[in-house]
Design a protein around this motif. Structure first.
Motif, mmCIF file in Angstrom:
data_model
loop_
_atom_site.group_PDB
_atom_site.id
_atom_site.type_symbol
_atom_site.label_atom_id
_atom_site.label_comp_id
_atom_site.label_asym_id
_atom_site.label_seq_id
_atom_site.Cartn_x
_atom_site.Cartn_y
_atom_site.Cartn_z
ATOM 1 N N UNK A 150 -8.421 -2.715 -3.590
ATOM 2 C CA UNK A 150 -7.230 -1.822 -3.940
ATOM 3 C C UNK A 150 -6.752 -2.256 -5.306
ATOM 4 N N UNK A 151 -6.411 -1.324 -6.229
ATOM 5 C CA UNK A 151 -5.666 -1.501 -7.375
ATOM 6 C C UNK A 151 -4.932 -0.469 -7.854
ATOM 7 N N UNK A 152 -3.968 -0.844 -8.678
ATOM 8 C CA UNK A 152 -2.836 0.193 -9.122
ATOM 9 C C UNK A 152 -2.915 0.084 -10.889
ATOM 10 N N UNK B 175 10.555 -6.628 -7.732
ATOM 11 C CA UNK B 175 10.344 -6.254 -9.200
ATOM 12 C C UNK B 175 9.061 -5.307 -9.315
ATOM 13 N N UNK B 176 8.792 -4.947 -10.472
ATOM 14 C CA UNK B 176 7.694 -3.863 -10.417
ATOM 15 C C UNK B 176 6.243 -4.678 -10.038
ATOM 16 N N UNK C 109 -2.267 -4.652 -11.027
ATOM 17 C CA UNK C 109 -2.607 -5.748 -9.992
ATOM 18 C C UNK C 109 -3.781 -5.115 -9.384
ATOM 19 N N UNK C 110 -4.444 -6.113 -8.652
ATOM 20 C CA UNK C 110 -5.563 -5.674 -7.726
ATOM 21 C C UNK C 110 -5.599 -6.560 -6.513
ATOM 22 N N UNK D 64 1.905 -5.890 -6.034
ATOM 23 C CA UNK D 64 1.115 -6.517 -5.005
ATOM 24 C C UNK D 64 1.141 -5.954 -3.827
ATOM 25 N N UNK D 65 2.565 -5.398 -3.236
ATOM 26 C CA UNK D 65 2.951 -5.084 -1.918
ATOM 27 C C UNK D 65 1.945 -3.636 -1.588
#
Length: 639
Positions: free
Chosen positions: A96-98, A75-76, A111-112, A81-82
């Motif tokens: 790292x984060x998105x 799922x999103x 997430x981070x 996380x991946x």
């Protein structure tokens, strides 16, 4: 050759420096020393190039693993996380984060990985500020070796606060591109100054491209899953609705089978209550109960009356609170009453439909009863006419005719005469046919009055019941007289005469619109009755006092006579009886206990005095004949 040997065995750079140092110390010529330095420089270039190639190969291998990892159906949130975990491991970022873009030029951190505070979670980022804003604006990666000291970017106070809290220095942002649009950005950050190489930036861009495709597919997958879930819910709701509709159909079939097989209203009410998991009460237009499937305690009658009006106005069930519903019983435009139900839970749409069908079934049953009563009316009227007049057939034939109509004249019956005081007689006659059929009795019309022969022992209760139903129906007063009971066909004519005399007495006493029986009229009933039941009148008026004197040899009866003879004075009565006034007072208290607290009210006093006079007169007559007294006097003895 020495340089080639070191290069061949991939010696560390320190050994190349040692080789140059030995060459300088050996006193080599300038030409030889130049060639050595050139060879070492070329070797270093080869080593550096090989190292970069190995690093690039390792990065590509890791990127392939990442691509393979991103093919799994996440799922999103799981995919975010991946991606952050892979980006941090691929380029050795400290964090790292998105972020994903939302309408309105705002992005949210989804997430981070590697964060030491919770400030970054769910943070809003403006698309026109910071490294992320620059990456979105240019559609290309943006980076800084030391972000807080870099004035090339438009800083945001909120972002700078998080950067300081996390201790970040170098930051890289790469847009997540899907075709010509950007769905978000992938960030990598370090807690020390770091100059990112082109290979690292390119690797980050490749990872971002893979991540963008995976994010779009994950979003589509989530949307598909949501649609599938919604379809499953729709299918489940459809199955549930179908099951409920089947339940409604089966329950309605059971109720209609009861109606068509001649079931009574109580059975229909119980069947409807079982189908709807509640208790059903059927009422007529006047609000009186016709049948019930159980008890309905604490019923708010005012709320039910209001809901009844709303239900008939809207021609559909109305809820009144406490899981209580009122459904109209309608036949065309005619109001036949209401169906009241209290359920253990609320009613679904299908349950409301079943409630409407149940009300229709009750209406159908009431109309069937009315039709049956109308169809059998002439035969039933003829039988009662014969009973009121001089029968043309023997009593046995009369009994047989009654049995064929479902009536047993050997059981107690009372006779009620109802006279509408104005208005049309037709509605009263139609109602009487239905009422007599419902009560297993007979009906006819004599002299503008409705005559009913009904099973029962209490003529007064029958008169009140008829008045209670007929008066609201007609909308004007109805005078009702009753008599009985009688246990054979011969007593019907006698009851009719008594009931008519009772009705005439009500008119004479200005009681038009009232309901009463011969028993309700006291001593007038004694005069109106054909059998002149003196014993019964005495018993009802002073029987307990006579019984008390007979059992205990007291003088309560003489005390009553003296009390009335002295004008209601206990003192004068005591002188007459030659006893103390307190004795008279105590006797009067005992009389009050025996006859009731209202025995000295005007109506009761008159009956008590009349009964005392009848009792004394009968005792005198018996004494004159020298014969034993009969009836009540014989049982008690002469006081």
């Amino acid at each position: 050759m020495a340089v080639l040997e070191l290069l061949a065995r991939q010696a560390p750079s320190g050994e190349f420096e040692d080789l140059l140092l030995r060459a300088r110390r050996s006193g080599a010529s300038e030409g030889a020393l130049y060639r050595m330095e050139r060879a070492v420089g070329l070797a270093r270039g080869i080593t550096s190039s090989s190292s970069r190639r190995e690093q690039r190969e390792a990065g590509l291998a890791a990127l392939v693993d990442t691509a393979r990892d991103l093919t799994f159906p996440y799922d999103v949130d799981g995919l975010m996380r991946v991606i952050t975990r892979r980006a941090r491991g691929l380029l050795n970022f400290d964090m790292a984060y998105v972020s994903l873009r939302a309408p309105g030029g705002v992005s949210h951190i989804r997430t981070s990985e590697g964060a030491t505070t919770s400030l970054l979670s769910g943070m809003r980022l403006s698309d026109d500020r910071g490294i992320g804003g620059a990456a979105h604006a240019a559609g290309a990666p943006a980076w800084s070796a030391d972000y807080l000291a870099d004035d090339r970017f438009r800083h945001s106070d909120e972002v700078d606060e998080v950067v300081r809290a996390e201790g970040l220095r170098a930051i890289m942002a790469v847009p997540l591109r899907n075709g010509d649009s950007s769905v978000g950005a992938l960030y990598g950050a370090d807690r020390q100054v770091r100059h990112y190489t082109p290979d690292e930036i390119g690797l980050m861009c490749s990872l971002a491209d893979l991540a963008a495709v995976a994010i779009v597919k994950a979003g589509l997958l989530d949307q598909t899953r949501a649609e599938v879930t919604e379809l499953e819910l729709d299918s489940s709701r459809a199955r549930t609705s179908l099951t409920r509709m089947r339940h409604v159909s089966e329950a309605h079939s059971r109720i209609m089978n009861l109606v068509l097989s001649g079931g009574d209203l109580c059975n229909v009410a119980k069947a409807a209550g079982d189908a709807l998991d509640g208790t059903v009460l059927i009422r007529d237009p006047g609000g009186r109960a016709l049948a019930s499937g159980g008890e309905l305690p604490d019923l708010d009658e005012e709320a039910v009356a209001k809901a009844s009006l709303d239900a008939h106005a809207g021609r559909r069930p109305v809820v009144t609170g406490q899981n209580t519903w009122v459904a109209p019983i309608i036949a065309g435009s005619e109001d036949l009453g209401v169906l009241v139900i209290r359920t253990t839970t609320g009613l679904t749409e299908e349950d409301e439909r079943l409630l409407e069908l149940s009300a229709q079934s009750v209406a159908f049953l009431l109309l069937m009863r009315r039709s049956t009563a109308v169809a059998e009316g002439p035969v039933r009227d003829e039988l009662l006419d014969d009973l009121l007049g001089e029968p043309q057939h023997s009593p046995q034939q009369i009994m047989q005719r009654a049995r064929r109509l479902g009536i047993d004249l050997s059981t107690p019956h009372v006779l009620v005469v109802a006279r509408p005081e104005g208005g049309e007689q037709g509605r009263a006659v139609v109602w009487a046919s239905s009422y007599a059929y419902r009560m297993s009795g007979l009906k006819t019309v004599h002299g503008g009055c409705v005559v009913l022969l009904l099973p029962g022992l209490d003529a007064s209760a029958a008169a009140r019941a008829v008045s209670g139903e007929l008066t609201p129906l007609l909308g004007h007063p109805v005078s009702v007289g009753a008599a009985g009971p009688a246990r054979n066909p011969d007593g019907v004519a006698r009851m009719y005469l008594e009931a008519m005399r009772c009705l005439d007495a009500l008119t004479a006493l200005n009681g038009v619109g009232s309901a009463a029986s011969v028993q309700d009229l006291g001593f007038l009933g004694l005069l109106l009755s054909d059998d002149h039941d003196v014993d019964g009148f005495i018993e009802s008026a002073i029987g307990p006092v006579l019984d008390y004197d007979a059992e205990r040899f007291t003088d309560l009866t003489r005390t009553l006579e003296a009390y009335f003879a002295s004008g209601g004075s206990p003192t004068n009565a005591a002188e007459e009886l030659h006893v103390h006034p307190n004795t008279v007072s105590r006797r009067l208290d005992r009389i009050g206990e025996l006859l009731g607290a209202d025995w000295q009210k005007p109506g009761r006093v008159l009956e008590v005095q009349l009964a005392l006079r009848l009792q004394r007169t009968r005792d005198v007559l018996v004494a004159q004949r020298g014969a034993p007294a009969s009836g009540a006097a014989a049982d008690r003895g002469t006081p």
